[in-house]
Scaffold this motif. Structure first.
Motif, PDB file in Angstrom:
ATOM      1  N   VAL A   1      18.573 -17.414  70.940  1.00 49.51           N
ATOM      2  CA  VAL A   1      18.218 -16.218  70.385  1.00 49.51           C
ATOM      3  C   VAL A   1      18.112 -15.997  68.907  1.00 49.51           C
ATOM      4  CG1 VAL A   1      18.870 -13.574  70.208  1.00 49.51           C
ATOM      5  CG2 VAL A   1      19.116 -15.111  72.550  1.00 49.51           C
ATOM      6  N   LEU A   2      18.963 -16.658  68.226  1.00 51.22           N
ATOM      7  CA  LEU A   2      18.953 -16.568  66.719  1.00 51.22           C
ATOM      8  C   LEU A   2      17.799 -17.407  65.949  1.00 51.22           C
ATOM      9  CD1 LEU A   2      22.971 -16.795  66.038  1.00 51.22           C
ATOM     10  CD2 LEU A   2      21.527 -14.772  65.934  1.00 51.22           C
ATOM     11  N   SER A   3      17.605 -18.432  66.879  1.00 47.79           N
ATOM     12  CA  SER A   3      16.532 -19.319  66.374  1.00 47.79           C
ATOM     13  C   SER A   3      15.077 -18.612  66.487  1.00 47.79           C
ATOM     14  CB  SER A   3      16.575 -20.552  66.834  1.00 47.79           C
ATOM     15  OG  SER A   3      17.946 -21.416  66.667  1.00 47.79           O
ATOM     16  N   ASN A   4      15.080 -17.876  67.347  1.00 43.03           N
ATOM     17  CA  ASN A   4      13.772 -17.082  67.922  1.00 43.03           C
ATOM     18  C   ASN A   4      13.980 -15.881  67.686  1.00 43.03           C
ATOM     19  OD1 ASN A   4      12.272 -19.588  69.059  1.00 43.03           O
ATOM     20  ND2 ASN A   4      14.222 -19.627  70.207  1.00 43.03           N
ATOM     21  N   LEU A   5      14.390 -15.057  66.696  1.00 37.24           N
ATOM     22  CA  LEU A   5      14.937 -13.745  66.569  1.00 37.24           C
ATOM     23  C   LEU A   5      13.545 -12.890  66.315  1.00 37.24           C
ATOM     24  CD1 LEU A   5      17.260 -12.001  66.643  1.00 37.24           C
ATOM     25  CD2 LEU A   5      17.281 -12.134  63.998  1.00 37.24           C
ATOM     26  N   PRO A   6      12.531 -13.154  65.840  1.00 40.93           N
ATOM     27  CA  PRO A   6      11.280 -12.581  65.815  1.00 40.93           C
ATOM     28  C   PRO A   6      10.784 -12.233  67.268  1.00 40.93           C
ATOM     29  CG  PRO A   6      11.337 -13.785  63.852  1.00 40.93           C
ATOM     30  CD  PRO A   6      12.362 -14.301  64.914  1.00 40.93           C
ATOM     31  N   GLN A   7      10.716 -13.316  68.173  1.00 43.28           N
ATOM     32  CA  GLN A   7      10.142 -13.310  69.146  1.00 43.28           C
ATOM     33  C   GLN A   7      11.011 -12.397  70.451  1.00 43.28           C
ATOM     34  OE1 GLN A   7       9.580 -17.104  70.913  1.00 43.28           O
ATOM     35  NE2 GLN A   7       9.519 -16.121  73.229  1.00 43.28           N
ATOM     36  N   TYR A   8      12.277 -12.415  70.225  1.00 45.44           N
ATOM     37  CA  TYR A   8      13.320 -11.647  71.155  1.00 45.44           C
ATOM     38  C   TYR A   8      13.330 -10.406  70.465  1.00 45.44           C
ATOM     39  CZ  TYR A   8      15.242 -15.513  73.663  1.00 45.44           C
ATOM     40  OH  TYR A   8      15.428 -16.758  74.578  1.00 45.44           O
ATOM     41  N   SER A   9      13.150  -9.983  69.398  1.00 41.87           N
ATOM     42  CA  SER A   9      13.041  -8.703  69.000  1.00 41.87           C
ATOM     43  C   SER A   9      11.797  -7.900  69.494  1.00 41.87           C
ATOM     44  CB  SER A   9      12.992  -8.592  67.155  1.00 41.87           C
ATOM     45  OG  SER A   9      11.624  -9.042  66.797  1.00 41.87           O
ATOM     46  N   LYS A  10      10.812  -8.495  70.006  1.00 40.97           N
ATOM     47  CA  LYS A  10       9.894  -7.879  70.431  1.00 40.97           C
ATOM     48  C   LYS A  10      10.209  -7.240  71.892  1.00 40.97           C
ATOM     49  CE  LYS A  10       6.343 -11.048  68.545  1.00 40.97           C
ATOM     50  NZ  LYS A  10       5.072 -11.955  68.830  1.00 40.97           N
ATOM     51  N   ASN A  11      11.291  -7.773  72.579  1.00 39.34           N
ATOM     52  CA  ASN A  11      11.763  -7.229  73.564  1.00 39.34           C
ATOM     53  C   ASN A  11      11.842  -5.808  73.545  1.00 39.34           C
ATOM     54  OD1 ASN A  11      11.253  -9.444  75.312  1.00 39.34           O
ATOM     55  ND2 ASN A  11      13.421 -10.345  74.449  1.00 39.34           N
ATOM     56  N   ILE A  12      12.443  -5.565  72.276  1.00 35.51           N
ATOM     57  CA  ILE A  12      13.050  -4.069  72.162  1.00 35.51           C
ATOM     58  C   ILE A  12      11.689  -2.989  71.800  1.00 35.51           C
ATOM     59  CG2 ILE A  12      14.240  -2.553  70.585  1.00 35.51           C
ATOM     60  CD1 ILE A  12      15.964  -4.958  69.981  1.00 35.51           C
ATOM     61  N   PHE A  13      10.638  -3.608  71.132  1.00 39.52           N
ATOM     62  CA  PHE A  13       9.404  -2.700  70.605  1.00 39.52           C
ATOM     63  C   PHE A  13       8.282  -3.107  71.805  1.00 39.52           C
ATOM     64  CE2 PHE A  13      11.981  -3.995  66.861  1.00 39.52           C
ATOM     65  CZ  PHE A  13      12.384  -2.624  66.364  1.00 39.52           C
ATOM     66  N   ARG A  14       8.538  -3.754  72.803  1.00 37.89           N
ATOM     67  CA  ARG A  14       7.481  -3.799  73.732  1.00 37.89           C
ATOM     68  C   ARG A  14       7.238  -2.239  74.546  1.00 37.89           C
ATOM     69  NH1 ARG A  14      11.774  -5.618  76.907  1.00 37.89           N
ATOM     70  NH2 ARG A  14      11.813  -4.655  78.855  1.00 37.89           N
ATOM     71  N   HIS A  15       5.867  -2.257  75.066  1.00 45.38           N
ATOM     72  CA  HIS A  15       5.287  -1.127  75.511  1.00 45.38           C
ATOM     73  C   HIS A  15       6.147  -0.587  76.816  1.00 45.38           C
ATOM     74  CE1 HIS A  15       2.397   2.002  76.652  1.00 45.38           C
ATOM     75  NE2 HIS A  15       2.291   1.365  77.876  1.00 45.38           N
ATOM     76  N   ASN A  16       6.407   0.636  76.894  1.00 49.41           N
ATOM     77  CA  ASN A  16       7.205   1.299  78.155  1.00 49.41           C
ATOM     78  C   ASN A  16       8.726   0.577  78.203  1.00 49.41           C
ATOM     79  OD1 ASN A  16       4.978   2.462  79.022  1.00 49.41           O
ATOM     80  ND2 ASN A  16       4.111   0.967  80.399  1.00 49.41           N
ATOM     81  N   TYR A  17       9.227   0.260  76.855  1.00 52.98           N
ATOM     82  CA  TYR A  17      10.690  -0.199  76.867  1.00 52.98           C
ATOM     83  C   TYR A  17      11.615   0.886  77.329  1.00 52.98           C
ATOM     84  CZ  TYR A  17      15.002  -2.052  74.883  1.00 52.98           C
ATOM     85  OH  TYR A  17      16.417  -2.349  74.604  1.00 52.98           O
TER      86      TYR A  17
END
Length: 254
Positions: free
Chosen positions: A8-24
């Motif tokens: 998670v820490l190594s791929n933080l930008p990618q995981y942060s997209k889970n929060i800002f995705r459509h219909n979250y």
């Protein structure tokens, strides 16, 4: 488990997209569906108890009562979400941790407040970033009986350290407060090592936490809110122990 933190820490930008995705938010709401009747019953039962606590204490300490009310409800939602492998546990856990930590600092239960901040930083935030954080977790039994001794010694050492440190503060309930933090750290270590025996630690921890907040209330620094919520935790643990589909037959986190 540590590999999950690194990922998670190594791929933080990618995981942060889970929060800002459509219909979250729609997804979060969907995570509250499909739970068992017992889970919904506990949520409702706790809500009734929290309303009683809020009415009983509001005139004495309105702000603390409201924060306790929010924290008490969200903490139960978090634990029940964990039992149901629901992604709602991250936000419910994070917000409840902030509320309970606030109440803990106000009441002088500094070790418990630090415990909640630890949950926030090392569990809740990662559950928010990675919706599948608790997926495919297979808990294992101790391989040898002596492992009980190792963790017992770890608990005693942790309690001694925490008792010494928080005794340097004006914590009015340092004995129980430091004990609860030591229990939480020991349970978290068992969780990180994916040991099923963590269940016993979390269950016993619920009882000691009830004792702590009961003492807090009797000394005029709290109310029934967290006593009720941790009582519901204990009921959930008992269900997990006796149910053939419960946590002890599979696994539990936090």
């Amino acid at each position: 488990m540590f590999s999950r933190y690194v990922d998670v820490l190594s791929n933080l930008p990618q995981y942060s997209k889970n929060i800002f995705r459509h219909n979250y938010f729609s997804w979060l709401i969907s995570q509250c569906r499909g739970w068992g009747r017992f889970s919904y019953g506990l949520l409702l039962f706790n809500l009734v108890l929290q309303i009683i606590s809020l009415v009983q204490s509001f005139n004495v300490a309105p702000i603390q009562s409201i924060i306790s009310f929010i924290g008490g409800n969200l903490s139960v939602a978090c634990v029940i979400g964990i039992s149901n492998r629901s992604g709602i546990q991250g936000w419910a856990g994070a917000l409840s941790a902030i509320c309970i930590a606030s109440v803990g600092f106000t009441a002088g239960n500094y070790a418990t407040a630090c415990e909640q901040l630890g949950y926030l930083l090392f569990l809740d935030l990662f559950c928010i970033l990675d919706p599948k954080w608790n997926d495919n977790i297979q808990a294992e039994k101790f391989d040898r009986a002596i492992e009980w001794l190792y963790y017992a010694l770890f608990f005693v050492a942790a309690w001694a350290v925490f008792y010494y440190l928080f005794n340097l503060t004006n914590d009015p309930r340092v004995f129980l407060d430091s004990l609860n933090l030591a229990m939480a750290v020991t349970g978290s270590l068992l969780e990180l090592n994916r040991k099923r025996e963590q269940y016993f630690v979390w269950t016993i921890s619920s009882l000691f936490t009830i004792a702590l907040w009961t003492q807090t209330m009797l000394q005029g620094d709290g109310n029934f809110s967290l006593i009720f919520s941790y009582g519901v935790f204990f009921l959930n643990d008992m269900y997990a122990f006796f149910s053939t589909r419960g946590w002890f037959r599979t696994s539990r986190a936090k």
